[in-house]
Scaffold this motif. Structure first.
Motif, mmCIF file in Angstrom:
data_model
loop_
_atom_site.group_PDB
_atom_site.id
_atom_site.type_symbol
_atom_site.label_atom_id
_atom_site.label_comp_id
_atom_site.label_asym_id
_atom_site.label_seq_id
_atom_site.Cartn_x
_atom_site.Cartn_y
_atom_site.Cartn_z
ATOM 1 N N THR A 24 -12.968 -12.470 1.179
ATOM 2 C CA THR A 24 -12.420 -11.217 0.755
ATOM 3 C C THR A 24 -12.131 -10.277 1.889
ATOM 4 O O THR A 24 -11.314 -9.223 1.732
ATOM 5 C CB THR A 24 -13.428 -10.453 -0.293
ATOM 6 O OG1 THR A 24 -14.681 -10.245 0.111
ATOM 7 C CG2 THR A 24 -13.484 -11.200 -1.369
ATOM 8 N N ILE B 67 -7.735 -10.895 6.034
ATOM 9 C CA ILE B 67 -6.249 -10.038 5.570
ATOM 10 C C ILE B 67 -5.043 -11.060 6.180
ATOM 11 O O ILE B 67 -3.856 -11.086 5.793
ATOM 12 C CB ILE B 67 -5.928 -8.821 5.936
ATOM 13 C CG1 ILE B 67 -6.306 -8.800 7.704
ATOM 14 C CG2 ILE B 67 -7.075 -7.931 5.456
ATOM 15 C CD1 ILE B 67 -5.863 -7.303 8.225
ATOM 16 N N SER C 198 -7.760 -10.773 -0.341
ATOM 17 C CA SER C 198 -7.341 -9.723 0.462
ATOM 18 C C SER C 198 -6.121 -10.180 1.426
ATOM 19 O O SER C 198 -5.477 -9.415 1.875
ATOM 20 C CB SER C 198 -8.354 -9.097 1.192
ATOM 21 O OG SER C 198 -9.353 -8.370 0.251
ATOM 22 N N CYS D 193 -1.543 -12.456 -4.032
ATOM 23 C CA CYS D 193 -1.461 -11.124 -3.261
ATOM 24 C C CYS D 193 -0.849 -11.450 -2.133
ATOM 25 O O CYS D 193 -0.344 -10.751 -1.117
ATOM 26 C CB CYS D 193 -2.835 -10.487 -2.940
ATOM 27 S SG CYS D 193 -3.756 -11.752 -2.198
#
Length: 582
Positions: free
Chosen positions: A67, A70, A99, A118
């Protein structure tokens, strides 16, 4: 004065982490105490697995919290099967990396089959693809079509079986396509693109690009035409004149004299009001230019170019009348590779001084026979230095030419006769040196702080390693971690891998014995330590690439490392910008 780390705010730790690699963050900070563990796992991570060893890859994957990631970059240039191994370490990748905003595949043989929704940025450059790679790419693009805002692909082939639009896409890069294919792709995407970058190859049907569907949205455009496409000023203007919102324009083309006319471009640019304009123009092979470099640059010396815009132009042209001139913007198209004294010192520019050559060159090839004229200032940012000289220059001469403190890669493989004491003195003066490329000399005693070597053959008849010198080689170079070398036979491959215990990466060439039949079990059977450690490999008929990790532990039993052992076959690939396209 002692500082209690527990009282430092999280922001200070984040500031420190910004200067460290991901491996260094985990190696230095994890498991010091519970608070620092929590801080490390809060820090947003950009995972870059380019040119990473298997041992560091395993270590990072052991401690990373999905998590916190990025950005992710996967690459198999140095670590074969990296994508497949990553998938097995994180089998629920799309549900774990919640993320993740960006993923890059750089010269990988395959891609992950599912991505988190995402994810908005995707880059794909494949190499030596597996049988189902194209199908996976098609599947992923279909899945992510609604979410992607940034897409970079290595060729138009990825769109051939797609039948879906990309409504959110604003940035598109296609590294290889024809003009006809571009028109088909842009009709398919139905996107309001802001940024577009294309490398265009010869198309028998068209030379003019139609930007009608994105004329109201496109602000950044970069077009590179292959040399087979001969362009003119008028052809380029017909394409880009449609774009009313354009503010940044980059062009690379081969063509007619009018491309190199600064007055024509000034008249056009005055009308367009571009904020940035970068170009690189090469005269077509069928044309002859009798103008010298100063004459070619004269139209780029007006107040518009020098005073109003501060846009500077360089010109390269050989001394022969048949030499084709190249004109390009600087510093954008700065020459990163320079021969001294040679080609780039045939360069002149509209700048008062050519300091840009000395400040921007990162790869320097020094070539002279006995004497060399020293430059008026040294090259300051050279990271790779190649010596194409008859003997090894003195430290004093090299320091007058280049800042040797910056050099990381040192290539002396073209020098036949080297005095070892002089070489060692030079190596010790290069404080950041990481890798040496050279001919193997059994009398050379390597310094222990250099852990990466590339050894080349003196000629096709003499292998770097044979039965007479392998034991001495392994004794002298027992400490190395990265090695590229040519050996005489498969038996020497076995001896080499059994004696060099610190290796993390090795690339072995063997031209006398075919390696096509070698499998994982052959490696484990003949190199016993490979049974106890993690490793991945890639095999061709004449080369083994091996990435070696750490010792297996009990928790590793659940991770199956058996990959397809089918040897890679030689094939035809188009290479451009370090990317191989099938």
């Amino acid at each position: 004065m002692q500082i209690d780390l527990n009282v430092l705010p999280t922001e200070i730790f984040f500031e420190i982490f910004d200067y460290l690699t991901v491996y260094d963050i985990f190696y230095a900070w994890i498991n010091l105490n519970l608070r620092i563990n929590d801080i490390v796992r809060l820090y947003p991570i950009k995972l870059d697995f380019q040119r990473i060893s298997r041992s560091k890859f395993d270590f990072i994957c052991q401690f990373i919290q999905p998590t916190q990631v990025i950005s992710l970059c996967l690459s198999e240039e140095m670590m074969p099967n990296q994508v497949e191994l990553f998938r097995k370490m994180f089998p629920n990748f799309s549900q774990q990396f919640l993320s993740l905003k960006q993923i890059q595949y750089i010269n990988t043989s395959t891609i992950l089959s599912h991505l988190p929704i995402c994810l908005s940025s995707l880059s794909i450059k494949t190499y030596l693809k597996t049988s189902n790679t194209n199908q996976l790419i098609n599947q992923i693009l279909h899945q992510q079509a609604q979410y992607l805002t940034y897409l970079q692909v290595d060729g138009s082939y990825v769109f051939r079986s797609l039948h879906t639009s990309f409504p959110s896409l604003t940035h598109l890069i296609i590294d290889y396509c024809t003009i006809t294919e571009y028109h088909q792709i842009i009709d398919l995407l139905q996107s309001s693109l802001i940024y577009l970058k294309l490398y265009l190859v010869k198309d028998d049907n068209e030379k003019i690009l139609n930007f009608q569907s994105i004329t109201k949205s496109l602000r950044y455009l970069s077009l590179s035409f292959s040399e087979e496409i001969l362009m003119s000023f008028d052809l380029l203007i017909q394409s880009i004149d449609q774009l009313s919102k354009l503010i940044h324009l980059t062009l690379q083309a081969t063509g007619t004299f009018d491309l190199m006319d600064g007055t024509l471009w000034e008249l056009y640019l005055n009308r367009r009001k571009l904020e940035k304009f970068h170009f690189k123009f090469l005269l077509a092979n069928s044309l002859t230019c009798e103008q010298d470099k100063h004459s070619l640059l004269e139209t780029f010396r007006s107040n518009f170019w020098l005073e109003e815009k501060h846009w500077y132009v360089a010109c390269e042209k050989g001394n022969l009348k048949s030499s084709r001139p190249i004109l390009y913007s600087i510093p954008y198209f700065r020459p990163s590779l320079t021969f001294y004294p040679s080609n780039h010192f045939l360069l002149i520019s509209t700048l008062d001084k050519n300091d840009i050559i000395f400040n921007q060159t990162t790869n320097l090839i020094l070539t002279y026979h006995k004497f060399v004229q020293l430059p008026y200032q040294p090259f300051t940012h050279v990271y790779t230095l190649t010596l194409f000289t008859s003997t090894l220059p003195s430290i004093e001469i090299l320091q007058s030419i280049v800042n040797i403190q910056q050099i990381q890669h040192f290539d002396i493989s073209l020098i036949k006769y080297i005095v070892h004491d002089e070489l060692l003195s030079l190596i010790h003066s290069m404080k950041n040196l990481k890798c040496i490329k050279m001919q193997y000399d059994p009398l050379f005693i390597p310094p222990y702080h250099i852990e990466s070597y590339i050894f080349v053959q003196k000629d096709r008849e003499n292998f770097v390693l044979n039965t007479n010198n392998i034991n001495r080689f392994c004794h002298l170079f027992f400490h190395i971690k990265f090695l590229e070398i040519t050996v005489e036979s498969k038996e020497l491959i076995i001896q080499l891998l059994n004696q060099l215990h610190y290796l993390e990466f090795i690339k072995i060439y063997c031209y006398q014995d075919s390696l096509s039949h070698i499998k994982s079990y052959w490696l484990k059977q003949n190199i016993p330590r490979l049974k106890m450690i993690h490793f991945t490999h890639r095999i061709t008929s004449s080369c083994i690439l091996l990435s070696i990790g750490g010792t297996k532990i009990m928790d590793d039993i659940s991770i199956d490392e058996s990959f397809d052992d089918t040897p890679i076959k030689s094939g035809c690939y188009k290479f451009r910008s370090r990317c191989a396209i099938q």
